[in-house]
Scaffold this active site. Structure first.
Site, mmCIF file in Angstrom:
data_model
loop_
_atom_site.group_PDB
_atom_site.id
_atom_site.type_symbol
_atom_site.label_atom_id
_atom_site.label_comp_id
_atom_site.label_asym_id
_atom_site.label_seq_id
_atom_site.Cartn_x
_atom_site.Cartn_y
_atom_site.Cartn_z
ATOM 1 C CG HIS A 28 72.334 138.857 53.546
ATOM 2 N ND1 HIS A 28 73.487 138.494 52.882
ATOM 3 C CD2 HIS A 28 71.328 138.726 52.644
ATOM 4 C CE1 HIS A 28 73.195 138.169 51.635
ATOM 5 N NE2 HIS A 28 71.884 138.299 51.460
ATOM 6 N NE ARG A 81 75.884 130.054 45.131
ATOM 7 C CZ ARG A 81 75.573 131.319 45.290
ATOM 8 N NH1 ARG A 81 74.676 131.688 46.190
ATOM 9 N NH2 ARG A 81 76.127 132.252 44.557
ATOM 10 C CG ASP A 138 74.668 134.424 48.682
ATOM 11 O OD1 ASP A 138 74.946 134.547 47.476
ATOM 12 O OD2 ASP A 138 74.330 135.383 49.410
ATOM 13 C CD GLU A 164 78.484 134.332 45.399
ATOM 14 O OE1 GLU A 164 78.327 135.167 44.485
ATOM 15 O OE2 GLU A 164 77.868 134.390 46.482
ATOM 16 C CG HIS A 189 72.046 134.341 40.377
ATOM 17 N ND1 HIS A 189 72.927 133.296 40.598
ATOM 18 C CD2 HIS A 189 72.025 135.058 41.529
ATOM 19 C CE1 HIS A 189 73.408 133.372 41.816
ATOM 20 N NE2 HIS A 189 72.887 134.435 42.399
ATOM 21 C CG ASP A 190 75.241 136.996 41.440
ATOM 22 O OD1 ASP A 190 74.239 137.697 41.672
ATOM 23 O OD2 ASP A 190 75.686 136.174 42.259
ATOM 24 C CG ASP A 231 69.393 141.798 39.166
ATOM 25 O OD1 ASP A 231 68.248 141.529 38.777
ATOM 26 O OD2 ASP A 231 69.657 142.183 40.326
ATOM 27 N NE ARG A 236 69.269 137.881 38.944
ATOM 28 C CZ ARG A 236 69.472 138.388 40.151
ATOM 29 N NH1 ARG A 236 68.449 138.822 40.869
ATOM 30 N NH2 ARG A 236 70.696 138.462 40.656
#
Length: 635
Positions: free
Chosen positions: A260, A342, A344, A373, A446-447, A514, A518
């Site tokens: 996206h 990497r 996504d 991922e 981060h997730d 999140d 972060r």
């Protein structure tokens, strides 16, 4: 005498262990009770996409005691890579019966008709050697380090915090929207200024979350793949970072967000930021065919229904060419110094795109990394109506190892050592060995909730940001969390694969979901005990040859104790973790007697007393003496 007819994880039954290459031989044996009066036995195997099974007759292979017998076949694997499924059938005077997989590789007679998995990969499948035995460090660029470099050409609409640190913005605006448009202005130069500190930590690879121009602070809403975000710097800053890192033996890999774009991008241009062009404003735009419009311009398919993230048709030839062509994005940033990508949401990228991306990356830089991922077992992932073929030789080198992360965190929260061992062995059995050696073994990203918070804190209330805001561990919880983090990282650093530190975890950073996971790196306020521990683990990884591609043996997975070893030639490492709240006396296997504990717990000749909630790493071989000398010099 065996009571188990088959165990795919035991080389007595299946040799060699795990995934195998095309054309190699595998020896399979089953063990049946004599009273069954078996007259014939068969291996029944088929490729995942071919439902007509191949039936191979087995030969009698001798007695096991007085009342069991072995049946055996040596099977040459097909030359076509794929996922293969197999079970065993046998004939008796009472009819035909089967040996199926009852779970965790254990075969049972009858029962649920589940087959065993065998991953067969291409003979020429190779992965980058430079990552083996290393340490990955993941950086969320806006929050790691800020240089004094002046910022220029910063787009309007960004909120810049006037001081480093503090809580990121999380409340919805007056329209009820969370914009993620607040920045602490971390930049590429700031990362470069701390490379020596990262090298001291043992880091050999930097994984940067998106660095390309975008509206949001997470930058997963790409505005322009060809430009560095102005708050981070420019191409020269990126080249400088890669060159400086390379001199210290550190590679840089980038986050490729190709499923996206942002709606506020040069490609979609919903708000007219980029003039009159873009798919949203002009049906004749060269980017129009990239997107999935239901009713142009306002009805379009977006990633997980988030309108600011319009989905791309990744199979569109023009988009594939834009990303993977000779002048494409993937090659551009490799030429400027990156050492890999990497990807996504790799499981949302179609095969045609992944095939093209790998081909382009490897042509441009043969030893570049392509890492995806994928949150589940990537060897048998089924998505978008097809079985994915990430590890057969033409797509991914490796993945983010969420199964290992879940296994480590669950074990340390619950104490269930057996489930931990089963989870690890499933991945080791299903993944090709070269993939295993470069798995990205994280315990947080981060997730996810910060590892120390996940281990020692209250369970997170999903979606309740008010509850999460400002919530910190109590002093007692934090003290417990440091112990658990030391245990988690000892496992993470010594399992097969490559440990990945989410920036600040080594410093004891806390945070729920999140954006609370972060926060800004706490320069000068790190937890020194934990940081010193991570530095020691980094030195151990750099010194021990067995951690690159050594064998793995699960030694203990009971009584809340996990113990496993890695060995290569005469070198080895033994990890022991005691999750109990009491001292545990651990007796060494014979080959580990006289080994030396490297993490501060005194070991005796043939045992070690493991304190409550502790981890020990022991070593044997020439590397141990070399490491001891390095540590004595304070290197």
């Amino acid at each position: 005498m065996s009571s188990i007819p088959f165990n795919s994880r035991d080389t007595i039954y299946k040799y060699p262990f795990g995934a195998l290459s095309c054309g190699s031989e595998v020896t399979l044996r089953i063990n049946l009770p004599r009273y069954l009066q078996c007259s014939y036995a068969f291996l029944v195997i088929h490729r995942d996409d071919l439902y007509q099974p191949h039936c191979i007759q087995m030969e009698w292979n001798g007695m096991d005691g007085e009342d069991h017998e072995w049946w055996k076949t040596v099977y040459t694997l097909p030359e076509t890579p794929g996922l293969y499924w197999y079970h065993f059938e046998y004939e008796t005077p009472y009819g035909r019966s089967c040996v199926f997989n009852s779970g965790n590789g254990i075969g049972r007679i009858g029962g649920v008709s589940a087959d065993f998995q065998l991953t067969v990969y291409a003979k020429d499948f190779t992965v980058p050697e430079w990552l083996k035995g290393g340490v990955i460090y993941q950086i969320f660029p806006d929050r790691f380090a800020k240089s004094e470099t002046p910022k220029s050409n910063v787009p309007e609409g960004r909120i810049i915090h006037d001081r480093w640190g503090g809580e990121p913005c999380w409340r919805p605006d007056e329209r009820g929207k969370i914009l993620n448009n607040d920045f602490f202005a971390g930049d590429l130069k700031g990362i470069e200024e701390h490379l020596y500190r990262l090298r001291e930590l043992g880091v050999t690879c930097l994984y940067l979350n998106p660095i390309f121009k975008a509206y949001s602070n997470h930058r997963y809403d790409t505005a322009d793949y060809s430009e560095i975000d102005p708050l981070l710097g420019n191409e020269e800053n990126f080249k400088s970072l890669c060159e400086a890192a390379e001199k210290l033996g550190i590679k840089v890999i980038l986050d490729g967000v190709f499923s996206h774009t942002g709606d506020d991008s040069i490609y979609f241009n919903k708000y007219g930021t980029y003039g009159d062009g873009g798919a949203y404003r002009d049906k004749n735009s060269k980017y129009y065919k990239w997107y999935k419009f239901k009713n142009w311009p306002d009805k379009y398919q977006s990633w997980w229904g988030i309108e600011t993230l319009p989905e791309v048709k990744e199979e569109c030839p023009d988009f594939i060419e834009f990303i993977t062509g000779e002048k494409g994005i993937a090659r551009k940033w490799l030429r400027l110094g990156a050492s890999g990508w990497r990807l996504d949401v790799a499981d949302e990228l179609p095969d045609v795109f992944l095939d093209a991306l790998r081909k382009a990356v490897k042509e441009e830089k043969k030893d570049a990394l392509v890492l995806g991922e994928v949150w589940e077992d990537a060897s048998n992932k089924y998505a978008y109506s097809s079985r994915r073929r990430y590890f057969l030789g033409k797509q991914l080198d490796s993945v983010m190892n969420y199964p290992f992360a879940a296994a480590i965190l669950h074990y340390l929260r619950s104490g269930n050592a057996d489930l931990f061992a089963q989870s690890v062995m499933t991945i080791l059995e299903n993944y090709p060995p070269q993939v295993i050696n470069v798995l990205m073994n994280h315990i947080g990203t981060h997730d996810t909730v910060r590892a120390i918070t996940m281990l020692a804190g209250e369970q997170c209330r999903a979606g309740d940001r008010q509850w999460q805001s400002g919530r910190k561990l109590s002093e007692l919880q934090y003290e417990q969390g440091i112990k658990l983090m030391k245990m988690a990282s000892a496992i993470q650093y010594t399992l097969p694969g490559v440990p990945s530190i989410y920036y600040g975890d080594e410093a004891g950073m806390e945070g729920y979901q999140d954006p609370f996971n972060r926060g800004c790196y706490p320069w000068g306020k790190e937890n020194r005990e934990l940081l010193s521990w991570y530095m020691l683990l980094g030195k151990i990884r750099r010194a021990c040859p067995a951690l690159k591609d050594g064998s793995f043996e699960a030694i203990s997975s009971g009584n809340k104790c996990v113990a496993f070893s890695r060995e290569k030639d005469e070198n080895g490492i033994l990890t022991i973790v005691n999750r109990n709240d009491y001292t545990l006396n651990f007796i060494f296997p014979a080959q580990w007697q006289c080994s030396e504990c490297l993490t501060g717990i005194e070991a005796q000749y043939n045992y070690i007393d493991m304190p409550p909630m502790s981890a020990a790493v022991l070593g044997k071989g020439e590397w141990v003496e070399a490491l001891a000398e390095e540590l004595s010099k304070g290197k």
